[in-house]
Design a protein around this motif. Structure first.
Motif, PDB file in Angstrom:
ATOM      1  N   VAL A   1      -5.395  -4.460   4.424  1.00 16.08           N
ATOM      2  CA  VAL A   1      -5.709  -6.217   5.413  1.00 16.08           C
ATOM      3  C   VAL A   1      -4.190  -6.455   6.142  1.00 16.08           C
ATOM      4  O   VAL A   1      -3.520  -6.377   5.403  1.00 16.08           O
ATOM      5  CB  VAL A   1      -6.201  -7.266   4.729  1.00 16.08           C
ATOM      6  N   TYR A   2      -4.624  -6.181   7.846  1.00 12.84           N
ATOM      7  CA  TYR A   2      -3.520  -6.513   8.449  1.00 12.84           C
ATOM      8  C   TYR A   2      -3.145  -8.085   9.219  1.00 12.84           C
ATOM      9  O   TYR A   2      -3.907  -8.345   9.599  1.00 12.84           O
ATOM     10  CB  TYR A   2      -3.609  -5.167   9.665  1.00 12.84           C
ATOM     11  N   TYR A   3      -1.889  -8.258   9.268  1.00 16.13           N
ATOM     12  CA  TYR A   3      -2.018  -9.304   9.193  1.00 16.13           C
ATOM     13  C   TYR A   3      -0.677  -9.307  10.439  1.00 16.13           C
ATOM     14  O   TYR A   3      -0.224  -9.002  10.659  1.00 16.13           O
ATOM     15  CB  TYR A   3      -1.396 -10.344   8.447  1.00 16.13           C
ATOM     16  N   CYS A   4      -0.940 -10.648  11.387  1.00 17.82           N
ATOM     17  CA  CYS A   4      -0.153 -10.611  12.173  1.00 17.82           C
ATOM     18  C   CYS A   4       0.610 -11.859  12.218  1.00 17.82           C
ATOM     19  O   CYS A   4       0.474 -12.766  11.170  1.00 17.82           O
ATOM     20  CB  CYS A   4       0.017 -10.365  13.801  1.00 17.82           C
TER      21      CYS A   4
ATOM     22  N   ARG B   1       1.966  -7.758  -0.171  1.00 15.42           N
ATOM     23  CA  ARG B   1       1.917  -7.363   1.465  1.00 15.42           C
ATOM     24  C   ARG B   1       3.572  -5.978   2.243  1.00 15.42           C
ATOM     25  O   ARG B   1       5.144  -7.104   1.638  1.00 15.42           O
ATOM     26  CB  ARG B   1       2.473  -9.017   2.548  1.00 15.42           C
ATOM     27  N   GLU B   2       3.642  -5.801   2.531  1.00 13.66           N
ATOM     28  CA  GLU B   2       4.218  -4.776   3.186  1.00 13.66           C
ATOM     29  C   GLU B   2       4.145  -5.304   5.304  1.00 13.66           C
ATOM     30  O   GLU B   2       3.230  -5.046   5.178  1.00 13.66           O
ATOM     31  CB  GLU B   2       4.191  -3.335   2.972  1.00 13.66           C
ATOM     32  N   MET B   3       5.736  -4.943   5.472  1.00 12.74           N
ATOM     33  CA  MET B   3       5.589  -5.109   7.271  1.00 12.74           C
ATOM     34  C   MET B   3       5.770  -3.849   7.229  1.00 12.74           C
ATOM     35  O   MET B   3       5.975  -3.241   7.326  1.00 12.74           O
ATOM     36  CB  MET B   3       7.256  -6.123   7.764  1.00 12.74           C
ATOM     37  N   VAL B   4       4.698  -3.583   8.504  1.00 12.53           N
ATOM     38  CA  VAL B   4       4.173  -2.287   9.554  1.00 12.53           C
ATOM     39  C   VAL B   4       5.483  -2.381  10.080  1.00 12.53           C
ATOM     40  O   VAL B   4       5.592  -0.844  10.454  1.00 12.53           O
ATOM     41  CB  VAL B   4       2.869  -2.129   9.630  1.00 12.53           C
TER      42      VAL B   4
ATOM     43  N   ALA C   1      -2.629  -4.069   0.944  1.00 11.09           N
ATOM     44  CA  ALA C   1      -3.710  -3.725   0.097  1.00 11.09           C
ATOM     45  C   ALA C   1      -4.236  -3.993  -0.783  1.00 11.09           C
ATOM     46  O   ALA C   1      -2.888  -4.654  -2.112  1.00 11.09           O
ATOM     47  CB  ALA C   1      -3.133  -1.918   0.021  1.00 11.09           C
ATOM     48  N   PRO C   2      -5.353  -3.483  -1.749  1.00  9.03           N
ATOM     49  CA  PRO C   2      -5.557  -3.940  -2.568  1.00  9.03           C
ATOM     50  C   PRO C   2      -4.089  -4.240  -4.477  1.00  9.03           C
ATOM     51  O   PRO C   2      -3.978  -2.194  -4.276  1.00  9.03           O
ATOM     52  CB  PRO C   2      -7.086  -3.470  -3.087  1.00  9.03           C
ATOM     53  N   GLY C   3      -3.965  -4.701  -4.795  1.00 13.46           N
ATOM     54  CA  GLY C   3      -3.177  -4.806  -5.895  1.00 13.46           C
ATOM     55  C   GLY C   3      -1.879  -4.275  -5.443  1.00 13.46           C
ATOM     56  O   GLY C   3      -0.534  -4.232  -6.212  1.00 13.46           O
TER      57      GLY C   3
ATOM     58  N   GLN D   1      -8.884  -6.604   8.018  1.00 14.33           N
ATOM     59  CA  GLN D   1      -9.165  -5.382   7.395  1.00 14.33           C
ATOM     60  C   GLN D   1      -9.382  -3.805   8.624  1.00 14.33           C
ATOM     61  O   GLN D   1     -10.410  -3.740   9.382  1.00 14.33           O
ATOM     62  CB  GLN D   1     -11.284  -5.674   6.772  1.00 14.33           C
ATOM     63  N   VAL D   2      -8.683  -3.332   7.841  1.00 15.48           N
ATOM     64  CA  VAL D   2      -8.680  -1.163   8.165  1.00 15.48           C
ATOM     65  C   VAL D   2      -9.011  -1.091   7.025  1.00 15.48           C
ATOM     66  O   VAL D   2      -8.376  -0.486   6.114  1.00 15.48           O
ATOM     67  CB  VAL D   2      -7.399  -1.658   8.578  1.00 15.48           C
ATOM     68  N   THR D   3     -10.205  -0.288   7.001  1.00 17.57           N
ATOM     69  CA  THR D   3     -10.285   0.783   6.330  1.00 17.57           C
ATOM     70  C   THR D   3     -10.446   2.293   6.765  1.00 17.57           C
ATOM     71  O   THR D   3     -11.237   2.796   7.854  1.00 17.57           O
ATOM     72  CB  THR D   3     -12.232   0.334   5.552  1.00 17.57           C
TER      73      THR D   3
END
Length: 120
Positions: A91-94, A44-47, A39-41, A115-117
């Motif tokens: 923003v979701y990354y694989c 990155r975290e693992m979901v 997320a902005p600011g 992007q997921v909003t």
């Protein structure tokens, strides 16, 4: 190897999205697949993650709402996201963490992000 992620978009709170991630070519070796978000600011975290054997793990805040799965025949990993909340916006990354069995550790491959909003 490039990972191609898709399925992001804009939804209202409570809605659902399904993300998909497919490598540009088959990956040999032992492959664990993961979804991260940023997320902005924020860092990155693992979901969610799924091992080559099918074991899964989740970020506490998404447990019971998100489900990670994989189709080994299609070399595709999915992230089903239900009951989305505004705080899921990111923003979701694989990611593919690959052990080639060479004793050199894991190799990381990343997708371009989708992007997921989620609006309230």
């Amino acid at each position: 190897v490039q990972l191609q992620a898709s399925g992001g978009g804009s939804v209202q709170a409570g809605g659902s999205l399904r993300l998909s991630c497919t490598p540009s070519e088959p990956i040999s070796g032992t492959v664990d697949m993961n979804w991260y978000r940023q997320a902005p600011g924020k860092l990155r975290e693992m979901v969610a993650g799924i091992t080559s054997g099918g074991s899964t793990n989740y970020l506490d805040s998404v447990k019971g709402r998100f489900t990670i799965s994989r189709d080994n025949a299609k070399n595709t990993v999915y992230l089903q996201m239900n009951n989305l909340k505004p705080e899921d916006t990111a923003v979701y990354y694989c990611n593919a963490a690959v052990d080639y069995g060479l004793g050199t550790g894991l190799y990381d491959y990343w997708g371009q992000g989708t992007q997921v909003t989620v609006s309230s």
